[in-house]
Design a protein around this motif. Structure first.
Motif, PDB file in Angstrom:
ATOM      1  N   UNK A   8       0.850  -1.189   0.000  1.00 15.23           N
ATOM      2  CA  UNK A   8       0.000   0.000   0.000  1.00 15.23           C
ATOM      3  C   UNK A   8       0.886   1.238   0.000  1.00 15.23           C
ATOM      4  N   UNK A   9       0.666   2.100  -0.984  1.00 10.85           N
ATOM      5  CA  UNK A   9       1.433   3.330  -1.130  1.00 10.85           C
ATOM      6  C   UNK A   9       0.516   4.537  -1.033  1.00 10.85           C
ATOM      7  N   UNK A  10       1.078   5.632  -0.554  1.00 14.42           N
ATOM      8  CA  UNK A  10       0.433   6.953  -0.639  1.00 14.42           C
ATOM      9  C   UNK A  10       1.403   7.781  -1.467  1.00 14.42           C
ATOM     10  N   UNK A  11       1.082   7.991  -2.741  1.00 11.41           N
ATOM     11  CA  UNK A  11       2.040   8.597  -3.653  1.00 11.41           C
ATOM     12  C   UNK A  11       3.188   7.623  -3.858  1.00 11.41           C
ATOM     13  N   UNK A  12       4.411   8.042  -3.545  1.00 10.07           N
ATOM     14  CA  UNK A  12       5.585   7.163  -3.659  1.00 10.07           C
ATOM     15  C   UNK A  12       6.028   6.606  -2.312  1.00 10.07           C
ATOM     16  N   UNK A  34      -9.513  -2.118  -0.713  1.00 10.34           N
ATOM     17  CA  UNK A  34      -8.086  -2.346  -0.969  1.00 10.34           C
ATOM     18  C   UNK A  34      -7.898  -2.956  -2.354  1.00 10.34           C
ATOM     19  N   UNK A  35      -8.715  -3.921  -2.700  1.00 11.05           N
ATOM     20  CA  UNK A  35      -8.605  -4.549  -4.019  1.00 11.05           C
ATOM     21  C   UNK A  35      -8.950  -3.560  -5.127  1.00 11.05           C
ATOM     22  N   UNK A  36      -9.875  -2.637  -4.867  1.00 10.47           N
ATOM     23  CA  UNK A  36     -10.221  -1.605  -5.848  1.00 10.47           C
ATOM     24  C   UNK A  36      -9.051  -0.664  -6.085  1.00 10.47           C
ATOM     25  N   UNK A  37      -8.271  -0.355  -5.038  1.00  8.71           N
ATOM     26  CA  UNK A  37      -7.102   0.509  -5.187  1.00  8.71           C
ATOM     27  C   UNK A  37      -6.098  -0.064  -6.189  1.00  8.71           C
ATOM     28  N   UNK A  38      -6.135  -1.371  -6.431  1.00 12.94           N
ATOM     29  CA  UNK A  38      -5.185  -2.022  -7.336  1.00 12.94           C
ATOM     30  C   UNK A  38      -5.669  -2.065  -8.785  1.00 12.94           C
ATOM     31  N   UNK A  49      -0.918  11.383  -5.902  1.00 10.92           N
ATOM     32  CA  UNK A  49      -0.845  11.436  -4.442  1.00 10.92           C
ATOM     33  C   UNK A  49      -1.847  10.522  -3.762  1.00 10.92           C
ATOM     34  N   UNK A  50      -2.665   9.832  -4.528  1.00 10.69           N
ATOM     35  CA  UNK A  50      -3.698   8.947  -3.984  1.00 10.69           C
ATOM     36  C   UNK A  50      -3.080   7.623  -3.522  1.00 10.69           C
TER      37      UNK A  50
END
Length: 54
Positions: A8-12, A34-38, A49-50
């Motif tokens: 899990x990242x926030x930006x870099x 979480x799976x949607x973020x991928x 930045x998301x």
């Protein structure tokens, strides 16, 4: 059966590494979030930045 691990990242910035369930508990969101973020569709509609999941 071993669960797939995600980062899990926030930006870099790396925030956490773990299974989808562990990351959901860390962010206090549902596993499906979480799976949607991928997904590619999430990445297209958000900024650099998301949150991102790899």
């Amino acid at each position: 059966m071993k669960s797939k691990e995600y980062a899990l990242y926030r930006g870099n910035t790396l925030l956490q590494i773990g299974t989808a369930d562990e990351l959901a508990a860390f962010k206090q969101v549902k596993r499906k979030t979480i799976l949607f973020y991928a997904t590619p569709s999430y990445r297209k509609r958000t900024s650099e930045k998301s949150f991102k999941v790899d």
